[in-house]
Design an enzyme around this catalytic site. Structure first.
Site, PDB file in Angstrom:
ATOM      1  N   GLY A   1       0.790  -1.227   0.000  1.00 13.76           N
ATOM      2  CA  GLY A   1       0.000   0.000   0.000  1.00 13.76           C
ATOM      3  C   GLY A   1       0.818   1.270   0.000  1.00 13.76           C
ATOM      4  O   GLY A   1       0.281   2.362  -0.150  1.00 13.76           O
TER       5      GLY A   1
ATOM      6  N   CYS B   1     -27.519  -9.849 -16.028  1.00  8.96           N
ATOM      7  CA  CYS B   1     -26.883  -9.633 -17.330  1.00  8.96           C
ATOM      8  C   CYS B   1     -27.837 -10.109 -18.432  1.00  8.96           C
ATOM      9  O   CYS B   1     -28.366 -11.220 -18.368  1.00  8.96           O
ATOM     10  CB  CYS B   1     -25.563 -10.389 -17.422  1.00  8.96           C
ATOM     11  SG  CYS B   1     -24.856 -10.400 -19.086  1.00  8.96           S
TER      12      CYS B   1
ATOM     13  N   CYS C   1     -25.769 -13.309 -20.276  1.00  3.75           N
ATOM     14  CA  CYS C   1     -25.487 -14.605 -19.633  1.00  3.75           C
ATOM     15  C   CYS C   1     -26.393 -14.849 -18.428  1.00  3.75           C
ATOM     16  O   CYS C   1     -26.351 -15.924 -17.839  1.00  3.75           O
ATOM     17  CB  CYS C   1     -24.028 -14.706 -19.214  1.00  3.75           C
ATOM     18  SG  CYS C   1     -23.612 -13.725 -17.769  1.00  3.75           S
TER      19      CYS C   1
ATOM     20  N   CYS D   1     -22.818  -7.995 -18.288  1.00  2.00           N
ATOM     21  CA  CYS D   1     -21.606  -8.090 -17.487  1.00  2.00           C
ATOM     22  C   CYS D   1     -20.567  -7.125 -18.033  1.00  2.00           C
ATOM     23  O   CYS D   1     -20.380  -7.037 -19.241  1.00  2.00           O
ATOM     24  CB  CYS D   1     -21.015  -9.501 -17.563  1.00  2.00           C
ATOM     25  SG  CYS D   1     -21.943 -10.750 -16.703  1.00  2.00           S
TER      26      CYS D   1
ATOM     27  N   CYS E   1     -18.386 -13.196 -19.116  1.00  2.08           N
ATOM     28  CA  CYS E   1     -19.725 -13.316 -19.687  1.00  2.08           C
ATOM     29  C   CYS E   1     -19.735 -14.336 -20.839  1.00  2.08           C
ATOM     30  O   CYS E   1     -20.604 -15.206 -20.908  1.00  2.08           O
ATOM     31  CB  CYS E   1     -20.176 -11.948 -20.188  1.00  2.08           C
ATOM     32  SG  CYS E   1     -21.908 -11.853 -20.652  1.00  2.08           S
TER      33      CYS E   1
END
Ligand code: ATP
Ligand code: MG
Ligand code: ZN
Lengths: 282, 284
Positions: free
Chosen positions: A31, A241, A244, A269, A275
């Site tokens: 970080g 979606c 899908c 998606c 997807c």
């Protein structure tokens, strides 16, 4: 023998070594923003060269590369970038997340859980979450050094007081390994939990701001949140979606033209390869 | 045998100068030379070899003319102005058996943590102590957030209660500091300083610029806090009247040096240093 037009990986070996040194430091201090001497590269400025430099410094001939932009392998940016890396390194390419060893991305982390042998390289346009409360870079660096994050927390508190909610869409701030405050630009909140205790290595590069940082595997990544106002990912109950049928992936909407010329919105998606894989399964 | 009161803070030879200094500095500055700035190298010797101890729950007054180094000394105690020499020994008031630590030997991260957890300060100028872009409540909340408070409702409740305690209009908790008066801002700073129950409270000219009735109320408030919470305090003021009301012991500063130290009553009744004599006679 196949002749390459450029130096392997486009940038010279010394520069790549410098990037790798910065990466090692970044992994050692999860970080923490490590400065590096960012090079100019022959790609459009807005695209951010930080991620590209990391990928080029890391990638080995046996690697398999995937490049996504906005979750999409076929966006113009993704295609151009993939071509550039392939031409200068000769590595093989894929759109299938599971097949990739190095994934370069800008806005998304793939929906499938990444493995320990995979590296995700993120392009970062804006590095420092402290920019919201301390525009002066030098002072912000001191604040990171002392873990002086009080003002960032006040910023979150005031966001709740004003809006009744944590009104932060992308660029969500997190605390990494209980120490450094880190920005998650530009991934959506949906992807933020994927950074926490992951198996894969996440590397972040900012070309313009000349910074590299990392989230190594099995590192704690905690979004700034409150007990009574917890962090939440984007989620609209019931939305799926259109391609899908997936109900728990990050969705995007785009306008499509019907046969009769009318425009309507379709929600699919955002991760196109995820997807496609789901659609392929009967 | 009389038991020695346990000290919380022992300051030893604390020194701060602004400038690089020169070989002639030592013989050119200080009370004897009536200046703290070296005429040869222009270095300001803002605080030179300050030493004192502070017992738990004690209020120490620091008095002195403008520019004598009071704020500099307080900023060093707050660990915001780096000392050039000296030590600040601290002993955990709740754990007198623990070995004392020199705060100046802590790394920056540990210093920051110490300041967050143990210190509260009211700066002479409110803009040094408050973030003007945040709300008043946010400024108070910061201390709580630093102490790992993570519940917005609880934070607001505590901030409101601190505002109430310091006689601030609680309904203005979300207003910005610039919409408050000077006296109110001093009290916002007090509310903020008290939020995390500091072991040591540093007050710099907490009543200056306030009209007399407000000043009296702020002093009452400090007295009450001292009485109720037994907070150890260092109270800086150029006003002997303020010191007299609150501090049991007092140090007198002039040109960066402590020229006199002792019980406040004694200093007022029988000042030893000519400067203190002048100060006392002009305060009467
Ligand atoms: N950052 C700085 N840079 C240079 N000189 C400084 C700085 N801060 C303080 N000084 C000088 O140090 C000396 C002591 O200043 P300080 O603010 O400690 O005095 P003070 O006793 O608090 O005065 P006042 O009663 O006016 O608040 C002064 O001569 C001042 O000009
Ligand atoms: Mg002062
Ligand atoms: Zn000098």
């Amino acid at each position: 023998m196949h002749e390459l037009h450029y130096t392997y990986g486009l940038i010279d070996e010394d520069s790549k070594r410098e990037v790798r040194r910065a990466l090692l430091k970044a992994v050692a201090l999860p970080g923490h923003q490590v400065p590096f001497a960012s090079r100019d590269l022959p790609i459009a400025r807005g695209w951010g060269t930080g991620g590209l430099q990391i990928t080029l410094a890391l990638i080995a001939p046996e690697d398999v590369l995937k490049v996504i932009d906005q979750g999409d392998d076929e966006s113009v940016n993704a295609v151009n970038l993939r071509r550039l890396i392939a031409q200068t390194t000769g590595v093989s390419l894929t759109a299938v997340t599971a097949d990739a060893t190095v994934i370069q991305t800008r806005h998304r982390i793939p929906e499938e859980r990444l493995r320990a042998d995979q590296i995700l390289v993120l392009q970062v346009p804006m590095v420092d979450p402290l920019r919201w409360v301390e525009p002066n870079l030098e002072r912000a660096t001191v604040m990171h050094g002392e873990a002086d994050y009080g003002r960032m927390w006040v910023y979150m508190y005031e966001s709740v007081v004003r809006a009744g909610d944590l009104r932060i869409a992308t660029q969500y701030p997190v605390i990494v390994a209980d120490r450094y405050l880190m920005d998650t630009t530009p991934i959506p909140r949906w992807d933020v939990p994927k950074l926490h205790q992951a198996d894969a290595l996440f590397l972040f590069g900012a070309g313009r701001e000349k910074r590299i940082y990392a989230v190594p595997p099995h590192t704690s990544v905690a979004p700034l949140e409150f007990e009574d106002v917890p962090f939440r990912v984007e989620y609209t109950p019931g939305q799926r979606c259109a391609r899908c049928g997936c109900g728990d992936s990050f969705l995007t909407s785009h306008a499509v033209s019907d046969a009769d010329g009318a425009t309507r919105w379709v929600t699919t998606c955002s991760d196109t390869s995820f997807c496609a894989a789901r659609q392929a399964v009967p | 045998m009389k038991s020695i009161p346990t000290w919380v803070l022992r300051v030893d030879g604390l020194t701060r100068r602004f400038g690089v200094g020169c070989p002639r500095c030592t013989d050119s500055v200080g009370p004897a030379h009536e200046r703290s700035q070296c005429p040869w190298c222009a270095t300001v010797h803002a605080c030179t070899a300050a030493s004192f101890t502070l017992a738990r729950g004690e209020v120490l007054g620091i008095v002195g003319e403008s520019g004598s180094g009071k704020s500099t000394l307080l900023q060093m105690l707050n660990l915001t102005s780096p000392a050039d020499a000296g030590a600040i020994w601290y002993r955990e008031p709740t754990d007198p058996a623990a070995p004392p630590i020199d705060l100046l030997r802590l790394d920056r991260y540990a210093m920051r943590q110490f300041r967050n957890d143990r210190l509260g300060i009211v700066h002479q100028r409110p803009e040094l102590g408050l973030e003007m872009r945040f709300s008043v409540g946010g400024n108070v909340a910061e201390k709580l957030l630093l102490a790992r408070w993570r519940n917005v409702a609880a934070i607001r409740e505590r901030a409101a209660s601190l505002m109430h305690q310091t006689e601030l209009p609680v309904e203005r908790i979300d207003d910005a500091p610039p919409t408050f008066s000077g006296g109110m801002l001093q009290r916002v700073q007090i509310a903020r300083a008290l939020a995390s129950r500091p072991a040591l409270l540093l007050l710099d000219e907490v009543t200056s610029g306030l009209d007399l009735s407000v000043q009296a109320r702020v002093l009452d408030l400090i007295r009450r806090i001292q009485w109720e919470q037994q907070v150890t305090m260092v109270l800086v003021s150029h006003d002997l009247g303020v010191i007299k009301q609150l501090a049991r012991r007092t140090i007198v500063m002039k040109h960066g040096h402590i020229v006199e130290a002792g019980l406040t009553d004694q200093i007022l009744e029988d000042p030893q240093h000519p400067y203190t004599q002048l100060l006392v006679s002009s305060a009467l």
